[in-house]
Design a protein around this motif. Structure first.
Motif, PDB file in Angstrom:
ATOM      1  N   THR A 149       0.846  -1.197   0.000  1.00  0.00           N
ATOM      2  CA  THR A 149       0.000   0.000   0.000  1.00  0.00           C
ATOM      3  C   THR A 149       0.881   1.247   0.000  1.00  0.00           C
ATOM      4  O   THR A 149       0.639   2.206  -0.749  1.00  0.00           O
ATOM      5  N   ALA A 150       1.906   1.220   0.838  1.00  0.00           N
ATOM      6  CA  ALA A 150       2.795   2.380   0.921  1.00  0.00           C
ATOM      7  C   ALA A 150       3.519   2.611  -0.404  1.00  0.00           C
ATOM      8  O   ALA A 150       3.763   3.761  -0.798  1.00  0.00           O
ATOM      9  N   GLN A 151       3.859   1.526  -1.093  1.00  0.00           N
ATOM     10  CA  GLN A 151       4.528   1.675  -2.382  1.00  0.00           C
ATOM     11  C   GLN A 151       3.632   2.405  -3.386  1.00  0.00           C
ATOM     12  O   GLN A 151       4.106   3.084  -4.272  1.00  0.00           O
ATOM     13  N   ARG A 152       2.325   2.222  -3.241  1.00  0.00           N
ATOM     14  CA  ARG A 152       1.383   2.815  -4.201  1.00  0.00           C
ATOM     15  C   ARG A 152       0.799   4.127  -3.701  1.00  0.00           C
ATOM     16  O   ARG A 152      -0.248   4.559  -4.163  1.00  0.00           O
ATOM     17  N   ARG A 153       1.451   4.760  -2.740  1.00  0.00           N
ATOM     18  CA  ARG A 153       0.811   5.907  -2.097  1.00  0.00           C
ATOM     19  C   ARG A 153       0.828   7.139  -2.982  1.00  0.00           C
ATOM     20  O   ARG A 153       1.733   7.342  -3.788  1.00  0.00           O
TER      21      ARG A 153
END
Ligand code: HEM
Lengths: 458, 314
Positions: A149-153
Motif C-alpha cells: 500500500t505504501a509503495q502505491r501511495r
C-alpha cells in the motif's frame, strides 16, 4: 466458498477485523469472569472439569484479550489508517481478509489447545508452536499488505500514525519470533535464567511494542481530526517515536528484579523504566497541545471520547510503571494483585479503550453511515470506565493487603481470608465488563450488518 | 527528518538488533551455567510432573524463587541462578496467590500431597487452589514426585527424613492407640510434657480457638475431632482422633509443642509459621476442652499472671 470469505469489497478488511475484535472481547471477558469466579469460590464452577480449571483458562483469558480483542481492534484500525493517510486504497482487501483468517484461526487454535492442556508455560507466550507460526504468518501478510500500500501511495509525507504502525509490525514480528524461541518448537523456550530474561523481553515487548504503538497511532490519528486542529509538533512526534523504540525494548527485566539475574541488567531496566517518562510524556504533551481548548469537539465524537479516556489511563499506567519498577516499591507490590491492577490499566484501560475508540471513530467511515446506536456506545463507554476504575481500586487495595502482610511475616495462607472480599468484589465488577463486551458486539454487528434497523435509532 | 517506509523499517531493525544483543544475548552467553550447591538433574518422572505443572498453569499462582525478604515456605534459602540451569521453560513466576514452591520438596509427606491435590480444602480448609482430581492417580503421582523434588538435594534430604519418620509413625499407629500416644508423646521434649497451659480458659479464648480450628485443622481432624475429616481416606497414619488422648497424660504443653512443631512423617504439619503463640495456645485449649474433655488451662505450676488475665479462682 473460500472466495466468499475473501470477498473483495472496499474496507471489508477493516470491518471484519472490528467484528472479530468485538467477538474476542466477549470471549475474553467471559474467560476473565470464569477465572475471577474460581478465585472467589474455587469449587463453584465445575471444579473437576479439566478445560475449565483456573490454570488453563487464565492464559486463554490473557492471550484472547491481548491478541484477540485489543490486538485485532488496533490492527483493524491500522488497515483503515494506512491507506487513508497515504491517500490510496488498501493494496489488497483479499490479502487483508486472508491475514485476518489466519490470525483468528491461530488465536482460536491457541485457546482451544490451552484448554486441552497444551501450554508452553511462559506468560503471553503459552501458545504452542504451530499457533506461533500462524501468528507470525499473519503478521507477515499484514506487513506485506501495508508495505505494498505504501509503495502505491499518493501522499509523499508519512503521518506519525504510519510510522508507529510500521514500527509496531516490524518490532512485534521480531519480538514474537525471538520471544517464543521459535527455533525450539517443542518447548518454545531456552534454558535457565536466560529463559526468564528472554520471556520478559517478550512479555514486555508484547504490551510495549505491539499494543502501545498501535494505540498511540490511533490517538495521533483521531485527536487532530476530532478536534479539528493540526498536530502541534513534528519534532515532538519524532522524539516520542524514536525514544519509545529505544527505551521500551530493553526494560523487560523489571519483571525479574527480585530474581537472581545479573545486577547490571536490573540497573539497565530500572533506569530505562524511569526513562520511559520521556517517550510517554512527549506523546501526551504533543497531543494535549493539539487538543487544548477543544475538548468539547472531542467529547462530541463517541470515538474521540473513548480515545481521550484511553489517554488518561495511559498517563496513569505510565506514571505507575516507573514507580513500581523501583526495588523499594516492589518489596511491597511485586507478586500480588497490585500488578494485576497495573496490567488491566495498561491493556484494558489504555490500549483496549483506545481500540474501542478507533473502532467507533472509523466504523462510520467504513460503512458509510453512523454507528448503529450512539446510546449503546455511550453505555458501553461508562461500563468500561466504571469497570476499569473499579478493577484498579479493588485490585490495588488487595495487592497492598497482600504485600504488607507478607513483609510483616504473614504467610500466604493466612492472607487468603483477608483477600476474599476483594476477590468477590472483583468478580462482580467483571460482570460490568462482560456486559460492556456484549453491548459492544451487538452495536458493532448492527453497525456493519443492520442496515434495515439503523435508520430509526437515536 | 523525512520519514519514509524504508527509514522506519530499517531504523526499527537497527534499533532492535543492538537491544536484543545487549538485553538478551549478552546475559544469555554470560550467565554461568554452573550448578548451585543444591542442584541435581531431574529424574524422568519428575520431568513428567514438571510438564503437568506447565500444562495446567500452576505457575500463575506459584512462584519458584525465594527472596531475602521472605518469611514463608523456603525462606531459609534464597534463590540462586545455579538452581535453574536445567529449567526449560523457566517457571520463576510472577504471582503468589499460593506460596513459593522452590523449596517445597519434603515439606510434607506424599500422602499429604495426595489429599491436597485431590482437593486442597481437604488439608487447607481456606485454600483457593483448584482441585486436581481430574488428572487421575498416575499424573497426580508424577506431580507429587515433581513437587517433592523442588529444592533438589535439600529436598531429597527432607523427603528421606519424612520417609524415615513415616515408617516409625506407621509402626506406632499399627500398635494401637495406647502405644501410638506413648510414641507421639515420647517425641515431645520433657519440659513441655509437664507444662500446663498457663492461660485460663475464657469464652473469648475458646471462640478464637474455634476460628483457628475451622481455618486450619478441620479438614483432617474433622468437625468433632474424631479424625474423620475429608482428608482422612488419603492419609496414613490417619489424622488423630483426639478422644484417644483422654486419661493418657495429655498436657497443654504437649498440645502446644505438637501444633507448633508438627509430626514430621505424618500429615500433621507444623504451624509455627502461620500461628503466633496466642493462637497456638487457643487452638490447643479448644481441642482440650471440646474434644479431649480434659484441660489443664490456668493450672499449676504457673508464673505471674499476665496483666490481661481475669482474677484467678483459688
Ligand atoms: C512507562 C511505561 C511502563 C512501565 C515503566 C511499566 C512497568 C511495569 C513493571 C515494573 C511491571 C512489573 C511489576 C511487577 O511484577 O512487580 C509491569 C507489569 C505489567 N505491565 Fe507495565 N509498565 C508500563 C506501561 C505499561 C503499558 C502501557 C502496558 C499495557 C499496554 C503495561 C502492561 C503491563 C502488564 C500486562 C504487566 C503484568 C505482567 C505480569 O504478568 O506480571 N505496562 N509494568
Amino acid at each position: 466458498m473460500t472466495l466468499r470469505f475473501l470477498k473483495d469489497e472496499p474496507y471489508g478488511t477493516t470491518r471484519a477485523f472490528f467484528l472479530s475484535s468485538a467477538l474476542w472481547f466477549v470471549t475474553g471477558a467471559l474467560m476473565g469472569l470464569t477465572d475471577a469466579t474460581h478465585l472467589s469460590a474455587p469449587e463453584l464452577l465445575a471444579p473437576n472439569v479439566s478445560w475449565l480449571t483456573f490454570g488453563r483458562i487464565r492464559p486463554v483469558h490473557t492471550t484472547t484479550m491481548i491478541f484477540g480483542f485489543v490486538g485485532t481492534g488496533l490492527l483493524g484500525a491500522a488497515h483503515y489508517m494506512i491507506p487513508t493517510l497515504l491517500r490510496t486504497s488498501l493494496f489488497s482487501e483479499r490479502l487483508g481478509k486472508l491475514s485476518l483468517w489466519v490470525w483468528n484461526l491461530s488465536i482460536a487454535a491457541g485457546g482451544i489447545t490451552l484448554m486441552a492442556g497444551y501450554s508452553q508455560g511462559r506468560e503471553y507466550a503459552e501458545w504452542i508452536w504451530p499457533v506461533d507460526i500462524g501468528i507470525l504468518a499473519a503478521f507477515l501478510l499484514m506487513f506485506w499488505n501495508f508495505f505494498q500500500t505504501a509503495q502505491r501511495r499518493e501522499e509523499r509525507i508519512l503521518y506519525v500514525s504510519v510510522w508507529y504502525i510500521f514500527a509496531a509490525l516490524v518490532f512485534t514480528w521480531f519480538i514474537y519470533f525471538f520471544g517464543n524461541a521459535v527455533w525450539n518448537p517443542g518447548s518454545g523456550a531456552i534454558t535457565g535464567m536466560p529463559d526468564a530474561i528472554l520471556a520478559w523481553f517478550y512479555g514486555h515487548g508484547v504490551v510495549g511494542l505491539f499494543l502501545t504503538p498501535l494505540a498511540v497511532a490511533i490517538a495521533y490519528y483521531v485527536i487532530p481530526i476530532a478536534t479539528r486542529s493540526p498536530l502541534y509538533s513534528h519534532t515532538l512526534s519524532l522524539i516520542g517515536f524514536w525514544t519509545i523504540l529505544v527505551i521500551y525494548t530493553h526494560i523487560g527485566t523489571h519483571h525479574l528484579l527480585q530474581t537472581p539475574v545479573p545486577t547490571w541488567l536490573k540497573v539497565l531496566s530500572i533506569s530505562g523504566s524511569i526513562g520511559m517518562i520521556v517517550p510517554v510524556m512527549t506523546v501526551l504533551v504533543n497531543l494535549w497541545l493539539t487538543m487544548r481548548g477543544r475538548l468539547g469537539y472531542l467529547h462530541a465524537d463517541i470515538g474521540g471520547k473513548f480515545v481521550m479516556a484511553g489517554l488518561v489511563w495511559y498517563i496513569l499506567t505510565c506514571l505507575q510503571g516507573p514507580l513500581q519498577a523501583l526495588p523499594v516499591i516492589q518489596r511491597v507490590t511485586h507478586l500480588n494483585n497490585w500488578v494485576i491492577a497495573h496490567a488491566h490499566m495498561g491493556v484494558l484501560g489504555f490500549s483496549g479503550i483506545i481500540a474501542l475508540g478507533g473502532i467507533y471513530f472509523i466504523l462510520p467511515r467504513v460503512t458509510g453511515r453512523p454507528i448503529y446506536s450512539q446510546r449503546l456506545a455511550d453505555i458501553q463507554y461508562w461500563l468500561v470506565l466504571l469497570g476499569m476504575a473499579g478493577f484498579f481500586t479493588v485490585l490495588t487495595a488487595a495487592g497492598l493487603v497482600q504485600g504488607h502482610s507478607w513483609i510483616n511475616g504473614e504467610v500466604v495462607y493466612r492472607t487468603l481470608p483477608q483477600l476474599h472480599p476483594y476477590l468477590v468484589v472483583r468478580a462482580s465488577i467483571g460482570l460490568l465488563l462482560v456486559s460492556a463486551s456484549f453491548i459492544g458486539l451487538y452495536n458493532i454487528f448492527m453497525s456493519i450488518y443492520g442496515t434495515r434497523f439503523s435508520r430509526n435509532t437515536p | 527528518m523525512k520519514m519514509t517506509p524504508s527509514l522506519i523499517i530499517l531504523g526499527s531493525i537497527v534499533v532492535f538488533a543492538p537491544v536484543l544483543l545487549i538485553a538478551v544475548i549478552l546475559p544469555w552467553v554470560t550467565i554461568s551455567d554452573a550448578p548451585s550447591e543444591i542442584h541435581r538433574p531431574r529424574t524422568g518422572i519428575e520431568q513428567e510432573g514438571r510438564r503437568i505443572y506447565v500444562n495446567n498453569g500452576c505457575t500463575y499462582c506459584h512462584t519458584q524463587f525465594v527472596r531475602n525478604i521472605d518469611w514463608d515456605l523456603g525462606a531459609e534459602r534464597v534463590a540462586q541462578s545455579g538452581d535453574y540451569i536445567h529449567d526449560r521453560p523457566h517457571l520463576v513466576g510472577t504471582a503468589r496467590t499460593g506460596p513459593d514452591l522452590s523449596q517445597q520438596g519434603g515439606e510434607h509427606p506424599d500422602d499429604w500431597h495426595l489429599a491436597h491435590f485431590i482437593n486442597p480444602r481437604h488439608t487447607r480448609p481456606e485454600s483457593l487452589m483448584p482441585t486436581w482430581e481430574f488428572l487421575g492417580m498416575e499424573r497426580i503421582g508424577a506431580l507429587t514426585a515433581y513437587v517433592q523434588s523442588l529444592g533438589f538435594k535439600s529436598a531429597d534430604y527432607r523427603v528421606q527424613r519424612q520417609n524415615e519418620w513415616k515408617r516409625k509413625a506407621v509402626e506406632a499407629f499399627e500398635a494401637g492407640p495406647e502405644e501410638n500416644v506413648r510414641w507421639m508423646h515420647s517425641m515431645v521434649p520433657e519440659p513441655c510434657t509437664r507444662l500446663p497451659n498457663p492461660y485460663p480458659t475464657t469464652e473469648a479464648d475458646l471462640k478464637r480457638g474455634h476460628r483457628i480450628y475451622q481455618g486450619f485443622c478441620i479438614g483432617c481432624h474433622g468437625p468433632i475431632g474424631d479424625g474423620m475429616g475429608p482428608a482422612q481416606p488419603h492419609l496414613y497414619p490417619p489424622p488423630l482422633n483426639f478422644t484417644i488422648l483422654k486419661d493418657r497424660g495429655i498436657t497443654g504443653g504437649i498440645l502446644y509443642y505438637q501444633i507448633m512443631n508438627g509430626i514430621t512423617g505424618t500429615a500433621m504439619p507444623y504451624f509455627k509459621r502461620e500461628l503466633e503463640s496466642e493462637k497456638i495456645w487457643a487452638v490447643g485449649n479448644y481441642v482440650a476442652v471440646n474434644f479431649i474433655g480434659q484441660s489443664d488451662a490456668g493450672g499449676e505450676p504457673r508464673g505471674i499472671a499476665a496483666s490481661y488475665e481475669p482474677p484467678r479462682q483459688e
